[in-house]
Design a protein around this motif. Structure first.
Motif, short mmCIF file in Angstrom:
data_model
loop_
_atom_site.label_atom_id
_atom_site.label_comp_id
_atom_site.label_asym_id
_atom_site.label_seq_id
_atom_site.Cartn_x
_atom_site.Cartn_y
_atom_site.Cartn_z
N PRO A 65 -36.40 -25.36 11.53
CA PRO A 65 -35.11 -24.85 11.04
C PRO A 65 -34.99 -23.33 11.08
CG PRO A 65 -35.87 -26.63 9.63
CD PRO A 65 -36.99 -26.34 10.60
N ASP A 66 -36.11 -22.64 10.92
CA ASP A 66 -36.06 -21.17 10.93
C ASP A 66 -36.81 -20.56 12.11
OD1 ASP A 66 -38.56 -21.94 10.10
OD2 ASP A 66 -38.74 -20.43 8.52
N GLU A 67 -37.04 -21.36 13.17
CA GLU A 67 -37.77 -20.87 14.34
C GLU A 67 -37.02 -21.25 15.62
OE1 GLU A 67 -42.53 -20.76 13.25
OE2 GLU A 67 -41.69 -22.54 14.18
N LEU A 68 -36.78 -20.27 16.45
CA LEU A 68 -36.13 -20.49 17.73
C LEU A 68 -36.93 -19.79 18.82
CD1 LEU A 68 -33.59 -21.42 19.40
CD2 LEU A 68 -32.61 -19.17 18.89
N MET A 69 -37.15 -20.48 19.93
CA MET A 69 -37.80 -19.86 21.08
C MET A 69 -36.83 -19.83 22.25
SD MET A 69 -41.39 -20.78 23.03
CE MET A 69 -42.38 -19.91 21.82
N LEU A 70 -36.62 -18.66 22.80
CA LEU A 70 -35.82 -18.49 24.00
C LEU A 70 -36.76 -18.23 25.17
CD1 LEU A 70 -33.01 -16.15 22.59
CD2 LEU A 70 -32.98 -18.66 22.78
N ASP A 71 -36.60 -19.00 26.24
CA ASP A 71 -37.43 -18.87 27.43
C ASP A 71 -36.59 -18.36 28.59
OD1 ASP A 71 -39.63 -19.95 26.06
OD2 ASP A 71 -39.01 -21.99 26.56
N THR A 72 -36.97 -17.20 29.12
CA THR A 72 -36.30 -16.64 30.29
C THR A 72 -37.20 -16.85 31.50
OG1 THR A 72 -35.29 -14.96 28.89
CG2 THR A 72 -35.21 -14.60 31.26
N ILE A 73 -36.70 -17.58 32.50
CA ILE A 73 -37.51 -17.98 33.65
C ILE A 73 -37.02 -17.29 34.92
CG2 ILE A 73 -38.24 -19.94 35.08
CD1 ILE A 73 -37.74 -21.72 32.61
N THR A 74 -37.92 -16.64 35.60
CA THR A 74 -37.65 -16.09 36.93
C THR A 74 -38.76 -16.53 37.86
OG1 THR A 74 -38.80 -14.03 36.38
CG2 THR A 74 -36.41 -14.07 36.07
N VAL A 75 -38.50 -16.47 39.16
CA VAL A 75 -39.45 -16.99 40.14
C VAL A 75 -39.67 -15.98 41.26
CG1 VAL A 75 -39.83 -18.77 41.89
CG2 VAL A 75 -38.91 -19.40 39.67
N ASP A 76 -40.94 -15.74 41.57
CA ASP A 76 -41.34 -14.99 42.75
C ASP A 76 -41.65 -16.03 43.82
OD1 ASP A 76 -42.70 -13.68 44.77
OD2 ASP A 76 -44.10 -12.64 43.45
N ARG A 77 -40.67 -16.31 44.69
CA ARG A 77 -40.81 -17.40 45.64
C ARG A 77 -41.83 -17.10 46.73
NH1 ARG A 77 -34.59 -19.25 46.70
NH2 ARG A 77 -34.22 -17.01 46.61
N VAL A 78 -42.02 -15.83 47.04
CA VAL A 78 -42.99 -15.46 48.08
C VAL A 78 -44.40 -15.83 47.64
CG1 VAL A 78 -44.03 -13.54 49.34
CG2 VAL A 78 -41.54 -13.65 49.04
N LEU A 130 -39.92 -15.47 20.66
CA LEU A 130 -39.98 -16.26 19.44
C LEU A 130 -39.27 -15.52 18.31
CD1 LEU A 130 -41.07 -18.74 17.91
CD2 LEU A 130 -43.17 -17.42 17.48
N ILE A 131 -38.28 -16.17 17.73
CA ILE A 131 -37.51 -15.59 16.63
C ILE A 131 -37.76 -16.43 15.39
CG2 ILE A 131 -35.20 -14.92 15.84
CD1 ILE A 131 -34.35 -15.03 18.82
N ARG A 132 -38.34 -15.82 14.36
CA ARG A 132 -38.61 -16.56 13.12
C ARG A 132 -38.75 -15.58 11.96
NH1 ARG A 132 -44.90 -18.71 13.53
NH2 ARG A 132 -45.82 -16.81 14.34
N SER A 180 -38.32 -11.88 12.33
CA SER A 180 -39.16 -11.14 13.27
C SER A 180 -38.96 -11.69 14.67
CB SER A 180 -40.63 -11.23 12.87
OG SER A 180 -41.10 -12.56 13.01
N VAL A 181 -39.25 -10.86 15.65
CA VAL A 181 -39.14 -11.24 17.07
C VAL A 181 -40.43 -10.85 17.78
CG1 VAL A 181 -37.88 -10.91 19.23
CG2 VAL A 181 -36.64 -10.89 17.04
N SER A 182 -40.99 -11.78 18.55
CA SER A 182 -42.17 -11.49 19.36
C SER A 182 -41.98 -12.10 20.74
CB SER A 182 -43.44 -12.03 18.71
OG SER A 182 -43.36 -13.44 18.55
#
Length: 246
Positions: free
Chosen positions: A164-177, A187-189, A192-194
């Motif tokens: 309830p008090d923890e959210l994780m945002l995942d940002t995904i990028t790709v190096d195709r080469v 991580l937001i909880r 605090s943010v880490s």
């Protein structure tokens, strides 16, 4: 330029939330799958065992399990889950050390092989597994299918609600080469943010089979999940069985 990462950094950053990150993974089916391969009282080695999600229930069902994990933070969580000490823990980088000989089952679950960021080190890991396996022994590798990610042309954002008090945002990028997926976990909880940047060097199924062949292993079967559903072009991951060539 090769990607570099300290292997223990993942556990240092995410051990406290790891079980909540992967809480929906079908652990009971995975345990049944692996137990059937090892046989009663069989000897199993897990590489990158994390918090013991698979190692502990397998040991509770009678397997002799060695859990190889480089992160002391992860091993501390494993020991909390295993107060009776059923699992033999080995703190090591599995790209450098795969313990034992005449092992019945070795398994690398949850994309862990891809977290080795260089192809040659992935092959060397497979070679060490081949040396540790006994006659009829099996390697099981669970990884994601890279097709969807390889097509990304811009960053993709995903969200995980861990509590309830923890959210994780995942940002995904790709190096195709270089076939490298870069995933920034934010991580937001508790106000605090880490952040932690996870790297995975992915391989196509056919490439993975070739890497295994170079290491002295032959592909036996491939499934889309732990219930042995057929692997098709629509599958998002695969679970592959390998045995010593010849």
């Amino acid at each position: 330029m090769p990607y570099r990462v300290r292997p223990e950094a993942y556990g240092e950053a995410l051990s406290e939330v790891y079980d909540r990150m992967y809480g929906e993974i079908d652990t009971p089916a995975a345990v049944d799958f692996l137990l059937a391969l090892a046989g009663p009282g069989g000897r199993a080695v897990e590489l990158g065992a994390g918090t013991g999600r698979l190692a502990v229930p397998l040991a509770e069902k009678g397997l002799r399990v060695q859990a190889v994990e480089v992160s002391e933070h992860m091993l501390a969580k494993l020991r909390e889950r295993d107060p009776g000490g059923l699992v033999d823990t080995v703190r090591a980088d599995f790209t450098e050390h795969v313990p034992g000989e005449n092992v019945d089952l070795c398994f690398i679950a949850c994309n862990t092989l891809f977290m080795v960021p260089e192809r040659e080190r992935q092959i060397e890991t497979l070679r060490k597994v081949a040396q540790a396996l006994g006659p009829g022994g099996t390697l099981v590798v669970e990884v994601y299918d890279p097709t969807e990610f390889h097509q990304l042309s811009k960053p993709e954002l995903q969200a995980r609600h861990l509590a309830p008090d923890e959210l994780m945002l995942d940002t995904i990028t790709v190096d195709r080469v270089n076939q490298v997926l870069v995933e920034i976990h934010t991580l937001i909880r508790g106000g605090s943010v880490s952040t932690y940047t996870e790297l995975s060097r992915y391989a196509w199924p056919s490439e993975l089979d070739l890497m295994a062949r170079l290491a002295g292993l032959s592909m036996v079967d491939r499934f889309a999940d732990w219930t042995r559903s057929p692997f098709t072009a629509a599958a998002h991951r695969h679970i592959t069985l390998y045995r010593k060539a010849g």
